[in-house]
Motif scaffolding. Structure first.
Motif, PDB file in Angstrom:
ATOM      1  N   GLN A 204     -15.717  16.494  -4.634  1.00  0.00           N
ATOM      2  CA  GLN A 204     -14.360  16.805  -4.258  1.00  0.00           C
ATOM      3  C   GLN A 204     -13.692  18.206  -4.763  1.00  0.00           C
ATOM      4  O   GLN A 204     -13.027  19.098  -4.227  1.00  0.00           O
ATOM      5  N   ASP A 205     -13.789  18.185  -6.180  1.00  0.00           N
ATOM      6  CA  ASP A 205     -13.391  19.179  -7.088  1.00  0.00           C
ATOM      7  C   ASP A 205     -14.040  20.734  -6.616  1.00  0.00           C
ATOM      8  O   ASP A 205     -13.430  21.756  -6.318  1.00  0.00           O
ATOM      9  N   LEU A 206     -15.294  20.600  -6.166  1.00  0.00           N
ATOM     10  CA  LEU A 206     -16.098  21.768  -5.626  1.00  0.00           C
ATOM     11  C   LEU A 206     -15.489  22.239  -4.596  1.00  0.00           C
ATOM     12  O   LEU A 206     -15.561  23.380  -4.005  1.00  0.00           O
ATOM     13  N   ALA A 207     -15.518  20.983  -3.637  1.00  0.00           N
ATOM     14  CA  ALA A 207     -15.125  21.349  -2.173  1.00  0.00           C
ATOM     15  C   ALA A 207     -13.722  21.957  -2.200  1.00  0.00           C
ATOM     16  O   ALA A 207     -13.386  22.922  -1.261  1.00  0.00           O
ATOM     17  N   GLU A 208     -12.789  21.570  -2.845  1.00  0.00           N
ATOM     18  CA  GLU A 208     -11.471  21.906  -2.891  1.00  0.00           C
ATOM     19  C   GLU A 208     -11.509  23.302  -4.176  1.00  0.00           C
ATOM     20  O   GLU A 208     -10.316  23.758  -4.208  1.00  0.00           O
ATOM     21  N   GLU A 209     -12.512  23.767  -4.587  1.00  0.00           N
ATOM     22  CA  GLU A 209     -12.519  24.891  -5.446  1.00  0.00           C
ATOM     23  C   GLU A 209     -11.606  24.891  -6.636  1.00  0.00           C
ATOM     24  O   GLU A 209     -10.951  25.701  -7.139  1.00  0.00           O
ATOM     25  N   LYS A 210     -11.579  23.428  -7.074  1.00  0.00           N
ATOM     26  CA  LYS A 210     -10.692  22.944  -8.263  1.00  0.00           C
ATOM     27  C   LYS A 210     -11.464  23.327  -9.542  1.00  0.00           C
ATOM     28  O   LYS A 210     -12.668  23.229  -9.476  1.00  0.00           O
ATOM     29  N   PRO A 211     -10.921  23.190 -10.670  1.00  0.00           N
ATOM     30  CA  PRO A 211     -11.824  23.356 -11.843  1.00  0.00           C
ATOM     31  C   PRO A 211     -12.393  22.094 -11.835  1.00  0.00           C
ATOM     32  O   PRO A 211     -11.954  21.160 -11.409  1.00  0.00           O
TER      33      PRO A 211
END
Length: 554
Positions: A285-292
């Motif tokens: 999820q973080d990678l998909a949303e380009e979050k840390p």
């Protein structure tokens, strides 16, 4: 009129009696050969079996089986017949040509992990690298290989230093009032787990302080092998047990099993998988949303799982791994990257403590290198330290954490021997036929000490041998090894995929600790047991432990 005694059927002539007995024996042998055909390995020599039921297995897997592996077996040659359960033939191999044949050359696709080990690994870690075979295993390796490349090691090495400096600070604090006896196995185990946690799955397990509370995940992961080891007697039944039903049914049966270890294993396996799945889902999820990334302090976005998710997205459609396969790799990483590295580090510290002169030589090298401007050494600078490299290679050669590995052919195969052996009938045997299902033991530790390859001083710890050209016999052996002509990390399609990762961990920890600390043996008797991985104990029994006298460098 009664017949004479000479014509009585009870008084057949001796030649006729002998003929009848011979005929009966021949008939029995014929029936036995039909029902139980002789093994093609029957002419190989080997040690006498200690038990008709368990054969040589108690010696093969004995905690102090070092002499059996390194002296007794190899005295019969490079291809030796052992006895397994109920008298089955087991092939023990150290012959270079035979190892090439079964691992990489002729039969690399035929010889695989025994089904009982594959199925056990599925139950423990899911459908990951340790439990896949054939095309599925190759597909997983193609994707995962990119994660352990040299370029990735250059990116992840700052995490190694960050963890090791935490350890350094803690040990220096513990020693501020003078030398102390410390259990270095515990500290190496904690450090190794934190290294694989942060650099592997992007999760911190241990703050590496003296008062750090035990991490629930760490404690659970460390129980898998100790709990499953007493269940070795069930191993042969596992391929049949898994056919009883779906994973849900198997989980139910494990939960009501009459044996406590099985019930406890089920709880741990479910807990670890659910934890890994939660980390994985959040990471995706973080990678998909380009979050840390989750717990960015731990993985810094460079951990193996984060990179693996990205690499998997770029893989060809036919090579992409399923979510279940990716989650299973997380448990596999913890298992494969923790115990082996911690015991390897412990062994190096132990041999250096027993050899203070060589310890000082290594200390001078790493201290001088680390004193250069720029702080911590880069991956390339660390790899270029000759004596550090020699100490690591020599220790991994002489004291391989893994003593033996097992393979089983899916169909009959003929394998060559580069060093023929003499059979029971005194014939010269230069090739062997191995039937499908035969247990083959790769004597990794014995190959690493083979005098015909490494010379007459093969049983001695001499790091300096790596600072000059090795004997030509080493290169001429053409061992199927991925690491420096050593069988420590094996070779072929099931070789250790993370050996660069492990080597880098070891070198970082040694370079930091030796520049600040001196290691000396304690007065306790340290005995290394074989188990799954060579493990130190006090006196050969009790919990694994490596007490050492540790002091600050003045």
């Amino acid at each position: 009129m009664m017949p004479s005694s000479s014509s009585s059927p009870m008084s057949l002539s001796l030649p006729l009696q002998a003929a009848v007995v011979a005929l009966a024996i021949a008939l029995v042998k014929y029936l036995l050969n039909v029902l139980f055909p002789p093994s093609p390995l029957h002419n190989l020599r080997g040690p006498p079996a200690k038990s008709w039921l368990r054969g040589d297995m108690d010696q093969l897997f004995h905690p102090q089986g070092w002499d059996f592996h390194l002296k007794d077996i190899v005295s019969f040659g490079t291809a030796v017949r052992l006895k397994g359960f109920l008298g089955e033939d087991v092939l023990y191999l150290t012959d270079p040509a035979a190892l090439r044949s079964i691992l990489v050359k002729d039969h690399g696709d035929i010889f695989d992990e025994p089904p009982m080990i594959i199925e056990r690994n599925k139950l423990l870690w899911g459908h990951g690298l340790l439990s896949s075979t054939g095309a599925a295993h190759k597909r997983q390796r193609r994707v995962i290989n990119a994660v352990f490349s040299t370029s990735r090691m250059r990116e992840v090495i700052p995490i190694f230093y960050s963890v090791t400096h935490k350890l350094e600070d803690t040990l220096v604090h513990l020693l501020q009032n003078g030398p102390r006896e410390l259990d270095m196995l515990i500290w190496m185990s904690r450090t190794s787990l934190e290294l694989i946690g942060r650099a592997g799955i992007g999760k911190s397990f241990d703050s590496l302080t003296e008062a750090s509370p035990p991490n629930e995940y760490m404690m659970a992961a460390k129980q898998l092998i100790p709990l499953s080891f007493p269940l070795q007697g069930f191993m042969r039944a596992i391929p049949h047990i898994v056919k009883l039903g779906s994973p849900r049914i198997l989980g139910f049966l494990a939960g009501i099993a009459p044996y406590q270890n099985i019930r406890k294993l089920k709880e741990i396996i479910y807990f670890l998988y659910e934890t890994n799945e939660g980390i994985f889902r959040k990471r995706v999820q973080d990678l998909a949303e380009e979050k840390p990334p989750l717990d960015s302090v731990a993985g810094e976005g460079r951990d193996v799982v984060s990179v693996l998710i990205k690499e998997n997205r770029r893989a060809a459609d036919g090579d992409k791994l399923s979510d279940e396969e990716l989650i299973s790799q997380m448990g596999t990483l913890i298992f494969a990257g923790h115990d082996t590295t911690s015991v390897a580090l412990s062994r190096i510290l132990h041999v250096l403590a027993l050899d203070p002169e060589r310890q000082e030589t290594l200390r001078r090298e790493v201290t001088q290198a680390c004193a250069q401007p720029g702080g911590d050494l880069s991956y390339d600078a660390l790899s270029a330290l000759p004596y550090l490299d020699a100490v690591c290679k020599e220790t991994l050669r002489l004291y391989s954490p893994v003593t033996q590995l097992h393979r089983t052919p899916r169909k009959a195969a003929v394998i060559p021997l580069s060093r023929p052996v003499i059979g029971e009938d005194d014939s010269v045997i230069d090739r062997l036929t191995v039937n499908a299902g035969t247990m083959v033991v790769v004597g990794a530790a014995a190959v690493n000490r083979d005098r015909a390859i490494w010379g007459p001083d093969a049983d001695e710890w001499i790091p300096e041998r790596w600072l000059e050209p090795l004997p030509t016999s080493v290169a001429e052996a053409h061992l199927p090894a991925v690491y420096s002509n050593l069988m420590t990390f094996m070779g072929g399609g099931r070789s250790c995929i993370g050996f660069k990762f492990a080597e880098t961990e070891i070198k970082v920890v040694l370079s930091i600790l030796l520049s600040r600390l001196r290691f000396e043996p304690s007065e306790k008797n340290i005995v290394w047991n074989m188990y799954n991985f060579a493990t130190p104990t006090v006196g050969g029994s009790g919990s694994p432990s490596l007490p050492m006298k540790v002091s600050l460098i003045a």
